[in-house]
Design an enzyme around this catalytic site. Structure first.
Site, PDB file in Angstrom:
ATOM      1  N   GLY A 295       0.796  -1.221   0.000  1.00  0.00           N
ATOM      2  CA  GLY A 295       0.000   0.000   0.000  1.00  0.00           C
ATOM      3  C   GLY A 295       0.827   1.268   0.000  1.00  0.00           C
ATOM      4  O   GLY A 295       0.272   2.362   0.081  1.00  0.00           O
ATOM      5  N   ASP A 296       2.161   1.150  -0.026  1.00  0.00           N
ATOM      6  CA  ASP A 296       2.985   2.365  -0.013  1.00  0.00           C
ATOM      7  C   ASP A 296       4.248   2.119  -0.838  1.00  0.00           C
ATOM      8  O   ASP A 296       4.290   1.177  -1.633  1.00  0.00           O
ATOM      9  CB  ASP A 296       3.268   2.799   1.439  1.00  0.00           C
ATOM     10  CG  ASP A 296       3.446   4.306   1.572  1.00  0.00           C
ATOM     11  OD1 ASP A 296       4.035   4.927   0.671  1.00  0.00           O
ATOM     12  OD2 ASP A 296       3.003   4.870   2.589  1.00  0.00           O
ATOM     13  N   ASP A 297       5.280   2.947  -0.648  1.00  0.00           N
ATOM     14  CA  ASP A 297       6.474   2.837  -1.487  1.00  0.00           C
ATOM     15  C   ASP A 297       7.048   1.411  -1.455  1.00  0.00           C
ATOM     16  O   ASP A 297       7.138   0.799  -0.392  1.00  0.00           O
ATOM     17  CB  ASP A 297       7.549   3.819  -0.995  1.00  0.00           C
ATOM     18  CG  ASP A 297       7.081   5.279  -1.080  1.00  0.00           C
ATOM     19  OD1 ASP A 297       6.152   5.578  -1.862  1.00  0.00           O
ATOM     20  OD2 ASP A 297       7.655   6.111  -0.362  1.00  0.00           O
TER      21      ASP A 297
END
Ligand SMILES: *[C@@H]1O[C@H](CO)[C@@H](O)[C@H](O)[C@H]1NC(C)=O
Ligand SMILES: *[C@@H]1O[C@H](CO)[C@@H](O)[C@H](O)[C@H]1NC(C)=O
Ligand SMILES: *[C@@H]1O[C@H](CO)[C@@H](O)[C@H](O)[C@H]1NC(C)=O
Ligand SMILES: *[C@@H]1O[C@H](CO)[C@@H](O)[C@H](O)[C@H]1NC(C)=O
Ligand SMILES: *[C@@H]1O[C@H](CO)[C@@H](O)[C@H](O)[C@H]1NC(C)=O
Length: 452
Positions: free
Chosen positions: A248-250
């Site tokens: 859900g992120d980098d």
């Protein structure tokens, strides 16, 4: 100048891939020796039960204490047989291998109430998301040497949903735990594993050196908050390769602390290679920052394939960060269905507190981006330096993001730039004038592929 046809670029792309694939496969091997442990114990010998329900905290802690007590020359391997081993947090020790057999799962307890706290990191001055201390990582190592976590594709399962919900409901008291964190450690290998549903960042080496992360799959739902894949932080000599990351992120974010805390500690992230990464996320494929207060330098990112991303490449800092971002190379990056292909910006991220020095400006210098192919990229590039302190040596070559989509959203101004100098060659759509004016070409050693 745009002097080559699309077909030539693609030919070149294929040639590079083929040539590298055939007889020149770079690997991380050699950075940390893969040790063959002289001793071996099994979690079963310590009462471990892999039925998914029994709490195995005592077994893990006792087994690792035993490894520490034995101090066997050559170290000891802790074998986790097939089965699902529920446990609370545990600490590793030096000279050990944690080995997850095929179908072995180490599963984090969801008891957030009794989850232990540790001090904030000195480079952050507080927890990354809440003031004060932070929950210890599920699997933790501090001050260690010669540790391997590996196996036959076993899984480390964080059961992060309970934490994501606390974040969503704003009921978190402290900063969420990482799945695996090494602090002040060296000679670490993490390989042949699957990481799932981390409460927060997945793998966090901080103040470490000589770390290899290889052949790893990292999975978390696209809407899970802050589930970064790997965050090398104030660490050097790190090699990361052969990954599939969908979170859900980098996917990978290189950091070095923030604002006055990171500046005072002054420990850069340097000598980091990231290669053969495939993945997907609503945020960035490869991020540098925004926490760069100790500096980030000598980073090589190559052979990366990104799908359905917010950003392909995202280099980010903020006012008050200080530090630097220098000598960063991206080579052979494919991206498809991406909102912004390349963003380099000085106004990203928040602050630990209001004590930051507004005059502490990051030096951003020497970013080489070569051989990028983008398909369905909504906006190719945004490069915004600091007013009066431009980003310099921003060098783009052979970057093709012609296939913008969806066509209805096509922007008239595909590259937005301000306060930046550098050069661009073979970039399409044609980038901003800041990068194409010949006067600045001397700042860049552009990729030697040039037809005249
Ligand atoms: C590791 O040690 C075992 C037992 O001593 C031996 O059988 C095996 O061949 C060794 N493996 C490697 C890769 O050295
Ligand atoms: C694990 O290590 C941390 C510090 O690194 C320490 O605070 C904690 O007490 C240790 N936990 C156990 C169970 O030994
Ligand atoms: C390990 O897991 C990955 C991803 O699930 C899979 O592609 C690979 O084939 C697995 N390898 C083995 C040896 O099971
Ligand atoms: C990576 O995983 C594949 C299959 O899952 C395996 O064949 C290969 O040996 C692994 N590489 C390393 C360096 O362990
Ligand atoms: C980074 O690598 C260079 C060249 O291999 C080496 O000279 C330097 O000491 C390394 N830096 C760190 C912090 O390990």
């Amino acid at each position: 100048m745009w002097r080559f046809g699309l077909s030539l670029i693609i030919c070149f792309h294929l040639w590079m891939k083929c040539c590298i694939g055939a007889d020149h496969v770079e690997t991380c091997s050699g950075i940390v020796p893969m040790r063959n442990r002289s001793g071996r114990i099994s979690i079963a010998d310590f009462g471990g039960v892999g039925n998914g329900e029994t709490l195995n905290t005592k077994a893990f802690r006792a087994a690792i204490n035993e490894i520490e007590r034995l101090k066997r020359v050559g170290g000891t391997l802790l074998y986790i047989p097939a089965g699902v081993y529920l446990t609370e947090t545990f600490n590793l020790t030096s000279h050990m291998t944690l080995f997850l057999a095929k179908d072995a799962v180490i599963k984090a307890s969801q008891d957030t109430i009794n989850w232990p706290l540790v001090n904030p990191l000195p480079t952050y001055g507080r927890g990354r998301e809440r003031p004060g201390g932070r929950y210890i990582s599920f699997i933790h190592g501090d001050g260690l040497q010669d540790v391997i976590i590996t196996g036959e594709n076993g899984t480390i399962e964080g059961q992060g949903a309970v934490w994501w919900n606390m974040w969503r409901q704003r009921t978190l008291k402290f900063t969420r735990p990482n799945l695996v964190e090494f602090m002040n450690s060296k000679e670490i290998i993490i390989s042949n594993l699957i990481f799932k549903n981390s409460p927060f960042w997945n793998i966090h080496p901080v103040y470490c050196s000589n770390v290899v992360i290889q052949n790893v799959t990292i999975l978390a739902p696209r809407d899970s908050p802050n589930t970064d894949g790997i965050d090398p932080d104030s660490s050097s000599n790190i090699c990361i390769e052969d990954l599939y990351v969908s979170t859900g992120d980098d996917l990978v974010a290189v950091k070095s602390g923030w604002d006055e805390y990171g500046i005072a500690y002054g420990r850069p992230s340097s000598n980091i290679t990231i290669r053969r990464l495939t993945g997907s996320s609503p945020f960035a494929g490869i991020a540098i920052g925004s926490e760069v207060s100790g500096g980030v330098q000598n980073i090589l990112v190559e052979h990366v394939n990104l799908y359905n991303m917010g950003f392909g490449i995202h280099i980010k800092t903020n006012i008050g960060r200080g530090g630097f971002i220098k000598n960063i190379t991206f080579f052979d990056i494919y991206m498809e269905n991406v909102r912004t292909g390349i963003r380099i910006a000085g106004n990203v991220g928040d602050h630990p507190d209001d004590k930051f020095d507004p005059n502490a400006i990051s030096v951003v210098k020497g970013i080489n981006i070569t051989l990028v192919l983008g398909k369905k990229v909504l906006q190719p590039g945004m490069i915004h330096g600091f007013k009066g302190c431009p980003f310099t040596g921003i060098c783009l070559s052979n970057v093709n993001m012609n296939d913008q989509a969806p066509v209805g959203n096509r922007r008239n101004d595909p590259w937005q730039c301000s306060d930046v100098t550098g050069a661009a060659i073979g970039v399409s759509p044609l980038p901003c004038a800041e990068l194409t004016s010949a006067a600045q070409a001397g700042e860049c050693v552009l990729f030697p592929f040039e037809l005249d």
